[in-house]
Design an enzyme around this catalytic site. Sequence first.
Site, PDB file in Angstrom:
ATOM      1  N   ASP A 168      -0.279  -4.214   0.478  1.00 27.37           N
ATOM      2  CA  ASP A 168       0.191  -3.115  -0.085  1.00 27.37           C
ATOM      3  C   ASP A 168       1.483  -3.621  -0.729  1.00 27.37           C
ATOM      4  OD1 ASP A 168       0.802  -0.105  -1.070  1.00 27.37           O
ATOM      5  OD2 ASP A 168       2.409  -0.548   0.792  1.00 27.37           O
ATOM      6  N   MET A 169       2.146  -2.883  -1.488  1.00 26.14           N
ATOM      7  CA  MET A 169       3.363  -3.170  -2.348  1.00 26.14           C
ATOM      8  C   MET A 169       4.494  -2.591  -1.978  1.00 26.14           C
ATOM      9  SD  MET A 169       2.816  -6.046  -4.233  1.00 26.14           S
ATOM     10  CE  MET A 169       3.889  -6.119  -5.596  1.00 26.14           C
ATOM     11  N   ASP A 170       4.699  -1.205  -2.304  1.00 26.62           N
ATOM     12  CA  ASP A 170       5.879  -0.463  -1.750  1.00 26.62           C
ATOM     13  C   ASP A 170       5.974  -0.044  -0.317  1.00 26.62           C
ATOM     14  OD1 ASP A 170       6.445  -0.242  -4.643  1.00 26.62           O
ATOM     15  OD2 ASP A 170       5.307   1.868  -4.935  1.00 26.62           O
TER      16      ASP A 170
ATOM     17  N   SER B  46      -2.809  -1.647  -4.135  1.00 23.58           N
ATOM     18  CA  SER B  46      -1.620  -0.388  -4.337  1.00 23.58           C
ATOM     19  C   SER B  46      -2.092   0.762  -5.029  1.00 23.58           C
ATOM     20  CB  SER B  46      -0.445  -1.321  -5.122  1.00 23.58           C
ATOM     21  OG  SER B  46       0.561  -0.143  -5.439  1.00 23.58           O
ATOM     22  N   GLY B  47      -1.436   1.777  -4.953  1.00 16.82           N
ATOM     23  CA  GLY B  47      -1.739   2.773  -5.612  1.00 16.82           C
ATOM     24  C   GLY B  47      -0.976   2.734  -6.983  1.00 16.82           C
TER      25      GLY B  47
ATOM     26  N   LYS C  92      -8.660   1.835  -0.868  1.00 24.21           N
ATOM     27  CA  LYS C  92      -8.408   0.183  -1.065  1.00 24.21           C
ATOM     28  C   LYS C  92      -9.431  -0.424  -0.306  1.00 24.21           C
ATOM     29  CE  LYS C  92      -3.435   0.880  -1.249  1.00 24.21           C
ATOM     30  NZ  LYS C  92      -2.054   0.657  -0.740  1.00 24.21           N
TER      31      LYS C  92
ATOM     32  N   ASP D 186       1.708   0.185   5.011  1.00 18.26           N
ATOM     33  CA  ASP D 186       2.648   1.045   5.683  1.00 18.26           C
ATOM     34  C   ASP D 186       2.742   2.670   5.362  1.00 18.26           C
ATOM     35  OD1 ASP D 186       3.508   1.085   2.848  1.00 18.26           O
ATOM     36  OD2 ASP D 186       5.120   2.469   3.696  1.00 18.26           O
TER      37      ASP D 186
ATOM     38  N   ASN E  62      -2.384   6.045   2.334  1.00 12.61           N
ATOM     39  CA  ASN E  62      -3.329   5.278   1.413  1.00 12.61           C
ATOM     40  C   ASN E  62      -3.623   4.001   1.834  1.00 12.61           C
ATOM     41  OD1 ASN E  62      -0.944   4.206   0.573  1.00 12.61           O
ATOM     42  ND2 ASN E  62      -1.100   4.487  -1.558  1.00 12.61           N
TER      43      ASN E  62
END
Length: 270
Positions: free
Chosen positions: A9-11, A44-45, A192, A215, A218
Amino acid sequence: MSIKIIAVDMDGTFLTHDNQYDKERFLNQYAKMKEEGIRFVVASGNQYYQLRSFFPEIQKELTFIAENGAFIVDQDQELFVAKLEDADVQKVIAAINQYPSIKKIVCGKKSAYINESVDEDYFNRLNFYYPKLQRVKNFDHFDDTIFKVFLSCDENNFESILTELKESIGHIMTPVDCGHFGIDLIIPGINKAHGIQFLLDTWNTPEGEVIAFGDSGNDYEMLKMANYSFAMENAKPTIKEVADYTIASNDEGGVLEAIDWYFNKENMFK
């Protein structure tokens, strides 16, 4: 331990709070991934066009599971695009309109769409996450393939709206917590984990060879299906519960530290 996919994931996970990462350290790790035949997957979303901007040197080599699995691109080649029927888009918009305080972004393959009435500061802030973002007068029709809706709530109404939308439109789109009091409405079954499974099938890769990091809500399905799943120290409690391990926070470079553990053959599960 044989790994073929590292999914991040990114953020709140790979990126620090100010949207940075140790690029030199990561590119050294990425070189090792290539040597060992490991694919680095960004899950990622966020919008595909935003995600690739974080990796200018290697963006055409990477795999992106964008928009929570609705849009998958591998090495600059489109592999999968989800689609919500026009009638269902309008049912969802009608349900969201019951909450006048919510700001919404309708996400499609060509672009994301936001109401022209939003102020410039808000538009610019969201434009970071959606580099392709168009102002529209209304949401009555889109000349695009729509596959996600993002809702911006506040701390006071987030939980109630999340619960109510699950009841009212959960059969059309699944509301998930995407962090910072945001809600992603995604097509049921498109997440995902579905994206990773799609890649495993496409690449004929055994299912037991995935590491995943996350984290927020999602990330739940992805962490649940991964063989080795890692929640960040800053993750939501439900994410820490489903993950196998909890590591240092995103601001402390937890993902890169865990990747180093793997390559250095250290006891990453202590």
